[in-house]
Design a protein around this motif. Structure first.
Motif, PDB file in Angstrom:
ATOM      1  N   ALA A  17       0.823  -1.212   0.000  1.00 36.66           N
ATOM      2  CA  ALA A  17       0.000   0.000   0.000  1.00 36.66           C
ATOM      3  C   ALA A  17       0.854   1.256   0.000  1.00 36.66           C
ATOM      4  O   ALA A  17       0.408   2.312  -0.462  1.00 36.66           O
ATOM      5  N   ASP A  18       2.089   1.155   0.499  1.00 41.80           N
ATOM      6  CA  ASP A  18       2.964   2.324   0.613  1.00 41.80           C
ATOM      7  C   ASP A  18       3.816   2.562  -0.627  1.00 41.80           C
ATOM      8  O   ASP A  18       4.536   3.569  -0.696  1.00 41.80           O
ATOM      9  N   LEU A  19       3.737   1.669  -1.606  1.00 42.23           N
ATOM     10  CA  LEU A  19       4.553   1.831  -2.806  1.00 42.23           C
ATOM     11  C   LEU A  19       4.015   2.938  -3.702  1.00 42.23           C
ATOM     12  O   LEU A  19       2.815   3.202  -3.743  1.00 42.23           O
ATOM     13  N   SER A  20       4.900   3.571  -4.443  1.00 46.17           N
ATOM     14  CA  SER A  20       4.493   4.500  -5.495  1.00 46.17           C
ATOM     15  C   SER A  20       4.123   3.695  -6.734  1.00 46.17           C
ATOM     16  O   SER A  20       4.502   2.519  -6.869  1.00 46.17           O
ATOM     17  N   PRO A  21       3.385   4.290  -7.684  1.00 49.09           N
ATOM     18  CA  PRO A  21       3.117   3.573  -8.932  1.00 49.09           C
ATOM     19  C   PRO A  21       4.387   3.083  -9.627  1.00 49.09           C
ATOM     20  O   PRO A  21       4.434   1.952 -10.118  1.00 49.09           O
ATOM     21  N   ALA A  22       5.418   3.919  -9.665  1.00 51.56           N
ATOM     22  CA  ALA A  22       6.659   3.519 -10.324  1.00 51.56           C
ATOM     23  C   ALA A  22       7.296   2.326  -9.628  1.00 51.56           C
ATOM     24  O   ALA A  22       7.815   1.407 -10.285  1.00 51.56           O
ATOM     25  N   GLN A  23       7.274   2.306  -8.302  1.00 51.59           N
ATOM     26  CA  GLN A  23       7.839   1.186  -7.561  1.00 51.59           C
ATOM     27  C   GLN A  23       7.046  -0.096  -7.813  1.00 51.59           C
ATOM     28  O   GLN A  23       7.627  -1.172  -7.980  1.00 51.59           O
ATOM     29  N   ALA A  24       5.719   0.014  -7.839  1.00 50.05           N
ATOM     30  CA  ALA A  24       4.882  -1.158  -8.102  1.00 50.05           C
ATOM     31  C   ALA A  24       5.147  -1.691  -9.504  1.00 50.05           C
ATOM     32  O   ALA A  24       5.302  -2.908  -9.705  1.00 50.05           O
ATOM     33  N   ARG A  25       5.222  -0.796 -10.476  1.00 58.48           N
ATOM     34  CA  ARG A  25       5.445  -1.235 -11.845  1.00 58.48           C
ATOM     35  C   ARG A  25       6.803  -1.914 -11.990  1.00 58.48           C
ATOM     36  O   ARG A  25       6.946  -2.892 -12.745  1.00 58.48           O
ATOM     37  N   GLU A  26       7.802  -1.447 -11.272  1.00 55.22           N
ATOM     38  CA  GLU A  26       9.116  -2.091 -11.298  1.00 55.22           C
ATOM     39  C   GLU A  26       9.032  -3.510 -10.747  1.00 55.22           C
ATOM     40  O   GLU A  26       9.658  -4.441 -11.293  1.00 55.22           O
ATOM     41  N   ARG A  27       8.259  -3.698  -9.694  1.00 54.08           N
ATOM     42  CA  ARG A  27       8.110  -5.035  -9.118  1.00 54.08           C
ATOM     43  C   ARG A  27       7.417  -5.978 -10.110  1.00 54.08           C
ATOM     44  O   ARG A  27       7.813  -7.139 -10.255  1.00 54.08           O
ATOM     45  N   PHE A  28       6.393  -5.483 -10.794  1.00 54.72           N
ATOM     46  CA  PHE A  28       5.710  -6.324 -11.774  1.00 54.72           C
ATOM     47  C   PHE A  28       6.632  -6.641 -12.948  1.00 54.72           C
ATOM     48  O   PHE A  28       6.666  -7.772 -13.444  1.00 54.72           O
ATOM     49  N   ARG A  29       7.381  -5.642 -13.387  1.00 51.27           N
ATOM     50  CA  ARG A  29       8.322  -5.843 -14.490  1.00 51.27           C
ATOM     51  C   ARG A  29       9.391  -6.860 -14.105  1.00 51.27           C
ATOM     52  O   ARG A  29       9.913  -7.579 -14.963  1.00 51.27           O
ATOM     53  N   SER A  30       9.684  -6.947 -12.807  1.00 49.53           N
ATOM     54  CA  SER A  30      10.709  -7.876 -12.327  1.00 49.53           C
ATOM     55  C   SER A  30      10.144  -9.260 -12.013  1.00 49.53           C
ATOM     56  O   SER A  30      10.899 -10.147 -11.605  1.00 49.53           O
ATOM     57  N   GLY A  31       8.818  -9.434 -12.162  1.00 51.96           N
ATOM     58  CA  GLY A  31       8.255 -10.777 -12.036  1.00 51.96           C
ATOM     59  C   GLY A  31       7.259 -10.998 -10.931  1.00 51.96           C
ATOM     60  O   GLY A  31       6.727 -12.103 -10.809  1.00 51.96           O
ATOM     61  N   GLU A  32       6.969  -9.982 -10.110  1.00 54.42           N
ATOM     62  CA  GLU A  32       5.979 -10.205  -9.052  1.00 54.42           C
ATOM     63  C   GLU A  32       4.591 -10.311  -9.656  1.00 54.42           C
ATOM     64  O   GLU A  32       4.227  -9.568 -10.569  1.00 54.42           O
ATOM     65  N   ARG A  33       3.784 -11.240  -9.136  1.00 51.92           N
ATOM     66  CA  ARG A  33       2.464 -11.520  -9.663  1.00 51.92           C
ATOM     67  C   ARG A  33       1.421 -11.461  -8.546  1.00 51.92           C
ATOM     68  O   ARG A  33       1.723 -11.676  -7.384  1.00 51.92           O
ATOM     69  N   GLY A  34       0.185 -11.227  -8.936  1.00 49.18           N
ATOM     70  CA  GLY A  34      -0.927 -11.208  -7.991  1.00 49.18           C
ATOM     71  C   GLY A  34      -1.845 -10.035  -8.240  1.00 49.18           C
ATOM     72  O   GLY A  34      -1.474  -9.069  -8.913  1.00 49.18           O
ATOM     73  N   PRO A  35      -3.074 -10.090  -7.727  1.00 47.97           N
ATOM     74  CA  PRO A  35      -4.018  -8.986  -7.899  1.00 47.97           C
ATOM     75  C   PRO A  35      -3.540  -7.738  -7.183  1.00 47.97           C
ATOM     76  O   PRO A  35      -2.788  -7.807  -6.205  1.00 47.97           O
ATOM     77  N   THR A  36      -4.002  -6.583  -7.643  1.00 46.33           N
ATOM     78  CA  THR A  36      -3.454  -5.305  -7.182  1.00 46.33           C
ATOM     79  C   THR A  36      -4.358  -4.561  -6.208  1.00 46.33           C
ATOM     80  O   THR A  36      -4.062  -3.423  -5.845  1.00 46.33           O
TER      81      THR A  36
END
Length: 272
Positions: A17-36
């Protein structure tokens, strides 16, 4: 359906919940999966549907005729994979994608770099996750957030207003709400008309063609407790259902519940 996905992961070593959009997108780009749901508190989330350029006006008209289900927040140019309100890469920066060919869902993918055609026009459609923070602030529980699961979504018997090449049923998301808080949930979500607004139905699921709340068409079931009423909101998966019903030749959408996290605050879509 062909699957090119790593196993689903609900990674919680940080408070998402504390992540910025850019930080979240980096995690997804790096392979993290799951509903948002619950990610990036205060930032708007959106559904993705990308269709061939020849269908862009059909989709715009479909959205115009069905605004509660398909509130358009942003549209990209043909071939573009970022938009004014999404500065990331729409091909890699969501946690899951669904590929459609000839009106069939043919693959769930981690990224769609190879599949992203030069004629695809990306649409970002409002998402009800955007007003969940406001529901919680008003004391309305959000069960899928409590359970750490995906929101349940159902294909209804309610027909959308068709266009020439797009038609299909309304898709809804469901949240059970204590009876004494139903009016509050309606009022709070109604202040966000650009992200689906107030519920389209309250109460009996059979009245809108839902046979079993325990068997959603998308997402995961949640418990409906004694004294709670199921509330149904129009859902931005509706355009993907129209792609299926219309036999669309090629399209890319998000995996339901796995949203695009935008560079715009929730409050932008709140009206007083």
């Amino acid at each position: 359906m062909v699957d090119r996905r790593t196993p689903r992961s609900y990674c919680r070593e940080v408070n998402v919940a504390d992540l910025s959009p850019a930080q979240a997108r980096e995690r997804f780009r790096s392979g993290e999966r799951g509903p948002t749901a619950g990610w990036c508190r205060g930032w708007t989330q959106a559904n993705l549907i990308a269709v061939p350029s020849e269908l862009r006006y059909d989709l715009l008209l479909f959205a115009h005729r069905n605004p509660q289900a398909c509130p358009v927040l942003d549209v990209g140019e043909p071939g573009a994979y970022s938009t004014e309100l999404f500065s990331g890469d729409l091909r890699t920066d969501l946690p899951g994608y669904r590929l459609y060919r000839d009106g069939r869902a043919v693959a769930d993918l981690d990224e769609v770099v190879e599949e992203w055609r030069a004629d695809l026009v990306p649409f970002l459609i409002g998402c009800s996750f955007t007003f969940e923070r406001a529901l919680l602030a008003a004391g309305v529980p959000v069960r899928h957030l409590e359970a750490g699961t995906n929101v349940p979504m159902y294909v209804t018997s309610i027909p959308c207003e068709p266009t020439g090449r797009l038609s299909g049923p309304l898709v809804v998301s469901m949240r059970p709400v204590p009876e004494k808080l139903v009016a509050t949930a309606v009022e709070v979500s109604g202040r966000y008309p650009r992200v689906h607004g107030a519920p389209v139905h309250i109460g009996d699921p059979a009245a809108i063609g839902i046979r079993d709340l325990g068997a959603p068409d998308y997402g995961e079931p949640v418990e409906v407790r004694d004294g709670e009423v199921p509330l149904f909101w129009a859902c931005g998966v509706t355009p993907q259902q129209a792609v299926l019903a219309g036999g669309v030749e090629y399209a890319i959408g998000h995996l339901p519940g796995h949203m695009a996290i935008m560079d715009v605050r929730d409050d932008r879509y709140r009206v007083t």
